[in-house]
Design a protein around this motif. Structure first.
Motif, short mmCIF file in Angstrom:
data_model
loop_
_atom_site.label_atom_id
_atom_site.label_comp_id
_atom_site.label_asym_id
_atom_site.label_seq_id
_atom_site.Cartn_x
_atom_site.Cartn_y
_atom_site.Cartn_z
N ALA A 22 68.41 38.68 47.80
CA ALA A 22 68.21 40.08 48.19
C ALA A 22 69.54 40.72 48.53
N ALA A 23 70.39 39.96 49.19
CA ALA A 23 71.66 40.53 49.65
C ALA A 23 72.64 40.70 48.49
N GLY A 25 73.73 41.65 45.02
CA GLY A 25 73.17 42.49 43.96
C GLY A 25 74.20 43.49 43.51
N LEU A 26 73.72 44.63 43.09
CA LEU A 26 74.63 45.68 42.63
C LEU A 26 75.54 46.14 43.76
N GLY A 27 75.07 45.96 44.99
CA GLY A 27 75.89 46.33 46.14
C GLY A 27 77.22 45.60 46.13
N ASN A 28 77.20 44.35 45.71
CA ASN A 28 78.43 43.56 45.70
C ASN A 28 79.29 43.85 44.49
N TYR A 105 68.90 52.91 43.14
CA TYR A 105 69.35 51.56 42.77
C TYR A 105 68.69 51.13 41.47
N PHE A 217 74.55 47.80 53.83
CA PHE A 217 73.90 47.85 52.52
C PHE A 217 73.97 46.49 51.84
N SER A 218 75.16 45.94 51.83
CA SER A 218 75.35 44.69 51.12
C SER A 218 74.54 43.55 51.75
N SER A 220 71.77 43.98 53.21
CA SER A 220 70.36 44.40 53.16
C SER A 220 69.78 44.66 54.55
N MET A 223 66.74 48.70 57.13
CA MET A 223 65.50 49.32 56.65
C MET A 223 64.32 48.37 56.75
N MET A 225 64.07 45.25 55.82
CA MET A 225 63.85 44.22 54.82
C MET A 225 63.96 42.83 55.41
N SER A 311 67.18 41.87 44.31
CA SER A 311 67.35 42.89 45.35
C SER A 311 66.26 43.96 45.29
N SER A 314 63.14 42.81 46.87
CA SER A 314 63.13 42.83 48.33
C SER A 314 62.89 44.24 48.86
N MET A 315 63.37 45.24 48.12
CA MET A 315 63.16 46.62 48.59
C MET A 315 61.70 47.02 48.43
#
Ligand code: TRP
Length: 448
Positions: A22-23, A25-28, A105, A217-218, A220, A223, A225, A311, A314-315
Protein backbone atom coordinates in the motif's frame (compact mmCIF):
# COMPACT_ATOMS: atom_id res chain seq x y z
CA UNK A 1 -20.35 -5.26 14.71
CA UNK A 2 -19.76 -8.51 12.92
CA UNK A 3 -16.12 -8.65 13.94
CA UNK A 4 -16.08 -12.42 13.60
CA UNK A 5 -16.50 -12.07 9.88
CA UNK A 6 -13.68 -9.61 9.43
CA UNK A 7 -10.76 -10.90 7.46
CA UNK A 8 -7.31 -11.14 8.98
CA UNK A 9 -3.85 -11.05 7.51
CA UNK A 10 -2.61 -14.60 7.22
CA UNK A 11 0.86 -13.97 8.61
CA UNK A 12 3.23 -11.35 9.88
CA UNK A 13 5.05 -11.12 6.61
CA UNK A 14 1.73 -11.03 4.79
CA UNK A 15 0.74 -7.93 6.69
CA UNK A 16 4.07 -6.20 6.25
CA UNK A 17 3.96 -6.87 2.52
CA UNK A 18 0.38 -5.69 2.20
CA UNK A 19 1.26 -2.59 4.22
CA UNK A 20 4.41 -2.01 2.20
CA UNK A 21 2.45 -2.72 -0.97
CA UNK A 22 0.00 0.00 0.00
CA UNK A 23 2.80 2.38 0.89
CA UNK A 24 5.03 1.72 -2.11
CA UNK A 25 3.43 3.00 -5.25
CA UNK A 26 3.30 5.93 -7.58
CA UNK A 27 3.99 8.11 -4.56
CA UNK A 28 7.54 6.80 -4.46
CA UNK A 29 8.39 6.49 -8.12
CA UNK A 30 6.26 9.15 -9.78
CA UNK A 31 5.40 11.73 -7.11
CA UNK A 32 8.55 11.78 -4.98
CA UNK A 33 10.96 12.60 -7.85
CA UNK A 34 8.81 15.30 -9.41
CA UNK A 35 8.02 16.99 -6.10
CA UNK A 36 11.70 16.84 -5.16
CA UNK A 37 12.53 18.30 -8.59
CA UNK A 38 10.03 21.12 -8.18
CA UNK A 39 11.29 21.96 -4.72
CA UNK A 40 14.95 22.21 -5.52
CA UNK A 41 16.41 18.79 -4.67
CA UNK A 42 18.61 17.82 -1.72
CA UNK A 43 17.35 20.21 0.95
CA UNK A 44 13.81 19.03 0.30
CA UNK A 45 14.92 15.39 0.59
CA UNK A 46 16.49 16.01 4.00
CA UNK A 47 13.34 17.66 5.36
CA UNK A 48 11.27 14.85 3.90
CA UNK A 49 13.39 12.22 5.68
CA UNK A 50 13.08 14.06 8.98
CA UNK A 51 9.30 14.11 8.62
CA UNK A 52 9.19 10.40 7.84
CA UNK A 53 11.11 9.57 11.02
CA UNK A 54 9.67 12.08 13.47
CA UNK A 55 6.06 12.42 12.30
CA UNK A 56 5.37 9.58 9.87
CA UNK A 57 6.45 6.57 11.91
CA UNK A 58 4.71 7.75 15.12
CA UNK A 59 1.49 8.42 13.16
CA UNK A 60 1.64 5.03 11.51
CA UNK A 61 1.97 3.37 14.92
CA UNK A 62 -1.01 5.42 16.12
CA UNK A 63 -3.23 4.49 13.15
CA UNK A 64 -2.41 0.79 13.38
CA UNK A 65 -3.02 0.77 17.13
CA UNK A 66 -6.39 2.50 16.76
CA UNK A 67 -7.43 0.05 14.06
CA UNK A 68 -6.32 -3.04 15.93
CA UNK A 69 -7.92 -1.94 19.21
CA UNK A 70 -11.33 -1.19 17.69
CA UNK A 71 -11.26 -3.72 14.85
CA UNK A 72 -13.23 -1.19 12.85
CA UNK A 73 -13.13 1.01 9.77
CA UNK A 74 -11.94 4.63 9.82
CA UNK A 75 -15.23 6.14 10.98
CA UNK A 76 -16.19 3.33 13.35
CA UNK A 77 -12.80 3.41 15.06
CA UNK A 78 -13.10 7.08 16.05
CA UNK A 79 -16.73 6.64 17.00
CA UNK A 80 -16.16 3.63 19.22
CA UNK A 81 -13.66 5.53 21.32
CA UNK A 82 -15.38 8.92 21.37
CA UNK A 83 -18.86 9.22 19.94
CA UNK A 84 -18.79 12.98 19.29
CA UNK A 85 -19.52 14.83 16.03
CA UNK A 86 -15.98 16.22 15.66
CA UNK A 87 -14.44 12.74 15.78
CA UNK A 88 -17.03 11.13 13.57
CA UNK A 89 -16.24 13.95 11.16
CA UNK A 90 -12.53 13.10 11.41
CA UNK A 91 -13.35 9.59 10.25
CA UNK A 92 -15.52 10.79 7.39
CA UNK A 93 -12.86 13.22 6.36
CA UNK A 94 -10.62 10.20 5.78
CA UNK A 95 -13.25 8.48 3.65
CA UNK A 96 -13.64 11.56 1.48
CA UNK A 97 -9.89 12.01 1.23
CA UNK A 98 -9.42 8.43 0.11
CA UNK A 99 -11.92 8.94 -2.71
CA UNK A 100 -10.26 12.23 -3.67
CA UNK A 101 -6.83 10.61 -3.81
CA UNK A 102 -8.02 7.53 -5.64
CA UNK A 103 -9.66 9.72 -8.30
CA UNK A 104 -6.43 11.39 -9.45
CA UNK A 105 -4.10 8.53 -8.54
CA UNK A 106 -6.16 6.21 -10.71
CA UNK A 107 -5.53 8.49 -13.67
CA UNK A 108 -1.76 8.26 -13.26
CA UNK A 109 -2.03 4.54 -12.61
CA UNK A 110 -3.86 4.35 -15.94
CA UNK A 111 -0.87 6.03 -17.58
CA UNK A 112 1.53 3.46 -16.14
CA UNK A 113 -0.66 0.71 -17.48
CA UNK A 114 -0.85 2.38 -20.89
CA UNK A 115 2.91 2.83 -20.94
CA UNK A 116 3.42 -0.95 -20.90
CA UNK A 117 1.97 -1.03 -24.40
CA UNK A 118 3.59 2.20 -25.43
CA UNK A 119 6.97 0.69 -24.59
CA UNK A 120 6.26 -2.52 -26.45
CA UNK A 121 4.94 -0.78 -29.54
CA UNK A 122 7.80 1.71 -29.66
CA UNK A 123 7.73 5.49 -29.59
CA UNK A 124 4.96 5.98 -32.10
CA UNK A 125 3.73 9.07 -30.28
CA UNK A 126 5.09 11.13 -27.41
CA UNK A 127 3.92 11.90 -23.90
CA UNK A 128 1.93 14.94 -25.01
CA UNK A 129 -0.06 13.03 -27.60
CA UNK A 130 -0.73 10.35 -25.01
CA UNK A 131 -2.03 12.54 -22.19
CA UNK A 132 -4.09 14.84 -24.36
CA UNK A 133 -6.02 11.96 -25.89
CA UNK A 134 -9.35 11.79 -24.02
CA UNK A 135 -10.09 8.22 -25.06
CA UNK A 136 -6.78 6.92 -23.69
CA UNK A 137 -7.08 8.98 -20.54
CA UNK A 138 -10.61 7.94 -19.63
CA UNK A 139 -10.27 4.41 -20.95
CA UNK A 140 -7.06 3.56 -19.11
CA UNK A 141 -8.34 5.17 -15.93
CA UNK A 142 -11.53 3.09 -16.15
CA UNK A 143 -9.57 -0.11 -16.76
CA UNK A 144 -7.37 0.53 -13.77
CA UNK A 145 -10.32 1.17 -11.47
CA UNK A 146 -11.94 -2.05 -12.68
CA UNK A 147 -8.78 -4.03 -11.77
CA UNK A 148 -8.78 -2.40 -8.37
CA UNK A 149 -12.45 -3.10 -7.74
CA UNK A 150 -12.12 -6.71 -8.87
CA UNK A 151 -9.47 -7.40 -6.23
CA UNK A 152 -11.17 -5.50 -3.40
CA UNK A 153 -14.32 -7.42 -4.27
CA UNK A 154 -12.65 -10.62 -3.09
CA UNK A 155 -11.61 -9.29 0.33
CA UNK A 156 -8.20 -8.50 1.72
CA UNK A 157 -6.63 -11.87 2.29
CA UNK A 158 -6.84 -13.36 -1.13
CA UNK A 159 -4.75 -12.10 -3.92
CA UNK A 160 -3.01 -9.05 -2.56
CA UNK A 161 -0.57 -10.83 -0.30
CA UNK A 162 0.37 -13.47 -2.80
CA UNK A 163 1.13 -11.04 -5.63
CA UNK A 164 3.00 -8.61 -3.48
CA UNK A 165 5.40 -11.33 -2.35
CA UNK A 166 6.76 -11.99 -5.83
CA UNK A 167 6.43 -8.68 -7.61
CA UNK A 168 7.75 -6.23 -5.03
CA UNK A 169 11.18 -7.91 -4.91
CA UNK A 170 11.26 -7.91 -8.70
CA UNK A 171 10.63 -4.18 -8.83
CA UNK A 172 13.44 -3.69 -6.33
CA UNK A 173 15.95 -5.65 -8.40
CA UNK A 174 15.00 -3.92 -11.63
CA UNK A 175 15.39 -0.54 -9.94
CA UNK A 176 18.87 -1.49 -8.72
CA UNK A 177 19.85 -2.28 -12.29
CA UNK A 178 18.45 1.03 -13.53
CA UNK A 179 20.40 2.95 -10.87
CA UNK A 180 23.63 1.43 -12.12
CA UNK A 181 22.75 2.14 -15.73
CA UNK A 182 21.60 5.73 -15.18
CA UNK A 183 24.72 6.61 -13.23
CA UNK A 184 27.05 5.48 -15.99
CA UNK A 185 25.58 8.02 -18.44
CA UNK A 186 27.66 11.01 -19.31
CA UNK A 187 26.75 14.08 -17.26
CA UNK A 188 24.78 12.06 -14.71
CA UNK A 189 26.91 13.39 -11.82
CA UNK A 190 25.08 16.72 -12.07
CA UNK A 191 21.92 14.88 -11.12
CA UNK A 192 23.62 13.39 -8.09
CA UNK A 193 24.74 16.85 -7.07
CA UNK A 194 21.19 18.20 -7.39
CA UNK A 195 19.91 15.25 -5.37
CA UNK A 196 22.55 15.25 -2.64
CA UNK A 197 24.00 18.70 -2.05
CA UNK A 198 21.47 20.82 -0.21
CA UNK A 199 20.66 24.48 -0.75
CA UNK A 200 18.44 25.44 2.15
CA UNK A 201 17.52 28.78 0.65
CA UNK A 202 15.16 26.86 -1.64
CA UNK A 203 12.95 25.80 1.27
CA UNK A 204 9.81 27.91 1.11
CA UNK A 205 6.86 27.27 3.47
CA UNK A 206 5.11 25.59 0.54
CA UNK A 207 8.13 23.30 0.03
CA UNK A 208 7.95 22.31 3.68
CA UNK A 209 4.23 21.59 3.43
CA UNK A 210 4.95 19.49 0.33
CA UNK A 211 7.63 17.60 2.26
CA UNK A 212 5.32 16.76 5.13
CA UNK A 213 2.48 16.01 2.70
CA UNK A 214 4.72 13.74 0.66
CA UNK A 215 5.93 11.94 3.80
CA UNK A 216 2.35 11.18 4.87
CA UNK A 217 1.28 10.40 1.31
CA UNK A 218 4.09 7.98 0.71
CA UNK A 219 3.49 6.19 4.01
CA UNK A 220 -0.28 6.09 3.28
CA UNK A 221 -1.25 8.06 6.36
CA UNK A 222 -3.87 10.62 7.25
CA UNK A 223 -6.99 9.09 5.73
CA UNK A 224 -7.63 6.06 7.89
CA UNK A 225 -6.02 3.50 5.61
CA UNK A 226 -3.63 2.24 8.26
CA UNK A 227 -6.56 2.23 10.71
CA UNK A 228 -8.41 -0.02 8.30
CA UNK A 229 -5.39 -2.29 7.69
CA UNK A 230 -4.71 -2.34 11.44
CA UNK A 231 -8.24 -3.62 12.00
CA UNK A 232 -7.25 -6.82 10.18
CA UNK A 233 -4.20 -7.28 12.40
CA UNK A 234 -4.01 -9.82 15.20
CA UNK A 235 -2.87 -8.99 18.74
CA UNK A 236 0.19 -11.17 18.31
CA UNK A 237 1.67 -8.93 15.67
CA UNK A 238 4.24 -6.32 16.47
CA UNK A 239 2.99 -2.84 15.53
CA UNK A 240 6.34 -1.18 16.24
CA UNK A 241 8.50 -3.40 14.04
CA UNK A 242 5.80 -3.57 11.34
CA UNK A 243 5.65 0.23 11.15
CA UNK A 244 9.41 0.53 11.04
CA UNK A 245 9.72 -2.10 8.32
CA UNK A 246 7.01 -0.53 6.17
CA UNK A 247 8.47 2.95 6.56
CA UNK A 248 11.98 1.71 5.79
CA UNK A 249 10.96 -0.17 2.65
CA UNK A 250 8.88 2.75 1.48
CA UNK A 251 11.63 5.28 2.01
CA UNK A 252 14.33 3.15 0.42
CA UNK A 253 12.24 2.74 -2.74
CA UNK A 254 11.57 6.48 -2.98
CA UNK A 255 15.24 7.34 -2.50
CA UNK A 256 16.19 4.72 -5.10
CA UNK A 257 13.76 6.25 -7.59
CA UNK A 258 15.60 9.54 -7.16
CA UNK A 259 18.92 7.83 -7.92
CA UNK A 260 17.48 6.71 -11.24
CA UNK A 261 15.59 9.83 -12.28
CA UNK A 262 17.98 12.65 -11.40
CA UNK A 263 21.15 11.26 -13.00
CA UNK A 264 19.17 10.25 -16.09
CA UNK A 265 17.44 13.59 -16.27
CA UNK A 266 20.57 15.69 -16.07
CA UNK A 267 22.40 13.40 -18.49
CA UNK A 268 19.61 13.96 -20.99
CA UNK A 269 19.30 17.67 -20.37
CA UNK A 270 15.71 17.60 -19.09
CA UNK A 271 14.20 20.01 -16.57
CA UNK A 272 13.88 18.63 -13.00
CA UNK A 273 10.92 20.93 -12.30
CA UNK A 274 8.79 19.58 -15.17
CA UNK A 275 6.05 18.44 -12.78
CA UNK A 276 3.85 15.34 -13.04
CA UNK A 277 5.16 14.42 -16.51
CA UNK A 278 8.72 13.95 -15.23
CA UNK A 279 8.91 10.17 -14.87
CA UNK A 280 6.86 9.54 -17.99
CA UNK A 281 9.16 11.65 -20.13
CA UNK A 282 12.56 10.80 -18.65
CA UNK A 283 12.29 7.05 -18.13
CA UNK A 284 11.08 6.11 -21.64
CA UNK A 285 14.03 8.09 -23.02
CA UNK A 286 16.35 6.18 -20.74
CA UNK A 287 14.89 2.85 -21.89
CA UNK A 288 15.10 3.84 -25.51
CA UNK A 289 18.87 4.20 -25.22
CA UNK A 290 19.51 0.80 -23.71
CA UNK A 291 19.79 -2.65 -25.20
CA UNK A 292 16.45 -4.53 -25.06
CA UNK A 293 15.01 -1.21 -23.94
CA UNK A 294 11.45 -1.76 -25.02
CA UNK A 295 11.30 -5.04 -23.13
CA UNK A 296 12.91 -3.62 -20.00
CA UNK A 297 10.70 -0.54 -20.25
CA UNK A 298 7.57 -2.63 -20.57
CA UNK A 299 8.64 -4.79 -17.63
CA UNK A 300 9.27 -1.68 -15.54
CA UNK A 301 5.80 -0.33 -16.23
CA UNK A 302 4.24 -3.73 -15.50
CA UNK A 303 5.87 -3.74 -12.08
CA UNK A 304 4.98 -0.10 -11.48
CA UNK A 305 1.37 -0.83 -12.41
CA UNK A 306 1.30 -3.62 -9.85
CA UNK A 307 2.84 -1.32 -7.23
CA UNK A 308 0.13 1.22 -8.05
CA UNK A 309 -2.53 -1.48 -7.87
CA UNK A 310 -1.58 -2.57 -4.34
CA UNK A 311 -1.95 1.13 -3.41
CA UNK A 312 -5.29 1.76 -5.15
CA UNK A 313 -6.63 -1.39 -3.50
CA UNK A 314 -5.77 0.06 -0.10
CA UNK A 315 -7.52 3.34 -0.93
CA UNK A 316 -10.69 1.66 -2.09
CA UNK A 317 -10.69 -0.58 0.97
CA UNK A 318 -11.19 2.46 3.25
CA UNK A 319 -14.70 3.51 2.04
CA UNK A 320 -15.69 -0.10 1.37
CA UNK A 321 -14.94 -1.27 4.90
CA UNK A 322 -16.84 1.74 6.23
CA UNK A 323 -19.99 0.84 4.28
CA UNK A 324 -19.67 -2.83 5.15
CA UNK A 325 -19.15 -2.28 8.91
CA UNK A 326 -21.36 0.69 9.58
CA UNK A 327 -24.07 0.49 6.97
CA UNK A 328 -24.17 -3.28 6.59
CA UNK A 329 -23.92 -3.13 2.82
CA UNK A 330 -22.76 -6.22 1.04
CA UNK A 331 -19.10 -5.91 0.09
CA UNK A 332 -19.79 -6.98 -3.45
CA UNK A 333 -22.40 -4.33 -4.17
CA UNK A 334 -20.69 -1.46 -2.47
CA UNK A 335 -17.36 -2.04 -4.21
CA UNK A 336 -18.89 -1.30 -7.57
CA UNK A 337 -20.96 1.63 -6.33
CA UNK A 338 -17.92 3.33 -4.78
CA UNK A 339 -15.83 2.59 -7.86
CA UNK A 340 -18.40 4.16 -10.16
CA UNK A 341 -18.61 7.24 -7.95
CA UNK A 342 -14.80 7.58 -7.90
CA UNK A 343 -14.66 7.15 -11.64
CA UNK A 344 -16.98 10.09 -12.12
CA UNK A 345 -15.09 12.45 -9.83
CA UNK A 346 -11.82 11.49 -11.54
CA UNK A 347 -12.95 12.44 -15.04
CA UNK A 348 -11.89 16.11 -14.72
CA UNK A 349 -8.41 14.97 -13.63
CA UNK A 350 -8.21 12.58 -16.57
CA UNK A 351 -9.06 15.40 -18.97
CA UNK A 352 -6.81 17.98 -17.33
CA UNK A 353 -3.54 17.30 -19.12
CA UNK A 354 -4.53 19.04 -22.31
CA UNK A 355 -7.62 17.16 -23.43
CA UNK A 356 -10.03 19.82 -22.19
CA UNK A 357 -8.85 23.41 -21.75
CA UNK A 358 -11.20 24.22 -18.90
CA UNK A 359 -9.64 21.51 -16.69
CA UNK A 360 -6.13 22.05 -18.02
CA UNK A 361 -6.11 25.74 -17.00
CA UNK A 362 -8.41 25.32 -14.04
CA UNK A 363 -6.37 27.66 -11.82
CA UNK A 364 -8.66 27.82 -8.80
CA UNK A 365 -5.81 27.68 -6.28
CA UNK A 366 -3.10 30.35 -6.19
CA UNK A 367 -0.13 29.44 -8.35
CA UNK A 368 2.23 29.17 -5.34
CA UNK A 369 0.14 26.27 -4.09
CA UNK A 370 -0.65 24.32 -7.22
CA UNK A 371 -0.08 24.14 -10.97
CA UNK A 372 -3.18 25.24 -12.90
CA UNK A 373 -4.40 21.81 -14.09
CA UNK A 374 -7.18 20.04 -12.24
CA UNK A 375 -5.09 16.97 -11.44
CA UNK A 376 -2.44 19.07 -9.69
CA UNK A 377 -5.23 20.77 -7.73
CA UNK A 378 -6.52 17.38 -6.57
CA UNK A 379 -3.01 16.25 -5.73
CA UNK A 380 -2.47 19.34 -3.59
CA UNK A 381 -5.94 19.42 -2.01
CA UNK A 382 -6.16 15.74 -1.13
CA UNK A 383 -2.62 14.38 -1.49
CA UNK A 384 -1.02 17.13 0.62
CA UNK A 385 -3.49 19.31 2.45
CA UNK A 386 -6.24 16.86 3.45
CA UNK A 387 -3.90 14.12 4.67
CA UNK A 388 -1.93 16.62 6.71
CA UNK A 389 -5.18 17.80 8.34
CA UNK A 390 -6.20 14.16 8.74
CA UNK A 391 -2.91 13.39 10.49
CA UNK A 392 -3.34 16.43 12.73
CA UNK A 393 -6.80 15.22 13.80
CA UNK A 394 -5.46 11.70 14.29
CA UNK A 395 -2.54 12.77 16.46
CA UNK A 396 -4.80 14.90 18.66
CA UNK A 397 -7.31 12.09 18.90
CA UNK A 398 -4.83 9.37 19.78
CA UNK A 399 -2.62 11.59 21.94
CA UNK A 400 -5.32 13.37 23.92
CA UNK A 401 -8.77 11.86 23.46
CA UNK A 402 -8.09 8.14 23.43
CA UNK A 403 -4.97 9.00 25.42
CA UNK A 404 -1.34 8.28 24.59
CA UNK A 405 -1.16 5.92 27.60
CA UNK A 406 -4.11 3.82 26.46
CA UNK A 407 -2.76 3.73 22.95
CA UNK A 408 0.67 2.68 24.25
CA UNK A 409 -0.90 -0.27 26.02
CA UNK A 410 -2.31 -1.40 22.68
CA UNK A 411 1.03 -1.04 20.90
CA UNK A 412 2.81 -2.87 23.72
CA UNK A 413 0.74 -5.97 23.03
CA UNK A 414 2.95 -7.91 20.70
CA UNK A 415 5.97 -5.68 21.27
CA UNK A 416 7.89 -5.87 24.52
CA UNK A 417 10.50 -3.46 23.31
CA UNK A 418 7.92 -0.72 22.86
CA UNK A 419 7.69 -0.11 26.61
CA UNK A 420 11.28 1.17 26.53
CA UNK A 421 10.56 3.88 23.98
CA UNK A 422 6.96 4.61 24.71
CA UNK A 423 7.78 7.95 26.36
CA UNK A 424 9.32 9.12 23.13
CA UNK A 425 6.36 7.99 21.06
CA UNK A 426 3.88 9.60 23.45
CA UNK A 427 5.76 12.87 23.29
CA UNK A 428 5.81 12.76 19.54
CA UNK A 429 2.12 11.99 19.08
CA UNK A 430 0.91 14.44 21.74
CA UNK A 431 3.21 17.36 21.01
CA UNK A 432 5.63 17.14 18.11
CA UNK A 433 3.20 16.01 15.42
CA UNK A 434 0.34 18.42 16.12
CA UNK A 435 2.58 21.40 16.82
CA UNK A 436 4.75 20.94 13.74
CA UNK A 437 1.69 20.52 11.52
CA UNK A 438 -0.01 23.59 12.93
CA UNK A 439 3.11 25.73 12.46
CA UNK A 440 3.49 24.58 8.85
CA UNK A 441 -0.15 25.27 8.04
CA UNK A 442 -0.06 28.70 9.62
CA UNK A 443 3.03 29.66 7.68
CA UNK A 444 1.74 28.38 4.34
CA UNK A 445 -1.38 30.46 4.75
CA UNK A 446 0.80 33.40 5.79
CA UNK A 447 -0.75 33.68 9.24
CA UNK A 448 2.68 33.63 10.88
N1 TRP B 1 1.37 5.55 -0.42
C1 TRP B 1 0.90 5.26 -1.73
C2 TRP B 1 1.94 5.67 -2.73
O1 TRP B 1 2.95 6.19 -2.36
C3 TRP B 1 -0.41 5.93 -2.03
C4 TRP B 1 -1.44 5.60 -1.02
C5 TRP B 1 -2.01 4.40 -0.79
C6 TRP B 1 -1.96 6.49 -0.06
N2 TRP B 1 -2.87 4.47 0.26
C7 TRP B 1 -2.86 5.74 0.72
C8 TRP B 1 -1.75 7.81 0.22
C9 TRP B 1 -3.51 6.32 1.81
C10 TRP B 1 -2.42 8.41 1.27
C11 TRP B 1 -3.26 7.66 2.07
O2 TRP B 1 1.80 5.49 -3.89
Amino acid sequence: MGNEERGQWSSKIGFILAGAGAAVGLGNIWRFPYITGENGGAAFVIIYLLFVVFLGVPCMIAELALGRRTKLNAVGAFKQIRNKPLWIFAGFFGIITSLGILSFYGVIAGWTFGYIFKMLLGEGFGYQAFVTNPIFEIGLYAIFLIFTAAIVYGGVEKGIEKWAKILMPMLFVLMLGLIIYANTLEGSYKGIEFYLSPDFSKLTPKAILSAVGQAFFSLSLGMGMMITYGSYLSKKENILTSSLSIALLDTVIAIMAGFIIFPALFAMGENPAAGPSLVFVVLPKLFLNMPAGSFIGALFFVLLSIAALTSTISMLEVPVSYFVDEKKFSRKKIVWAVTLFTFIIGIPSALSQGAVDYFTYFGLLPSELSAPDFLSHMSFAFGDFAIVIGSLLLSIFVGWVWGAKNASAEVAEGSQFFSRIKGLWQFSIKFITPIVIIIILLSVFKII
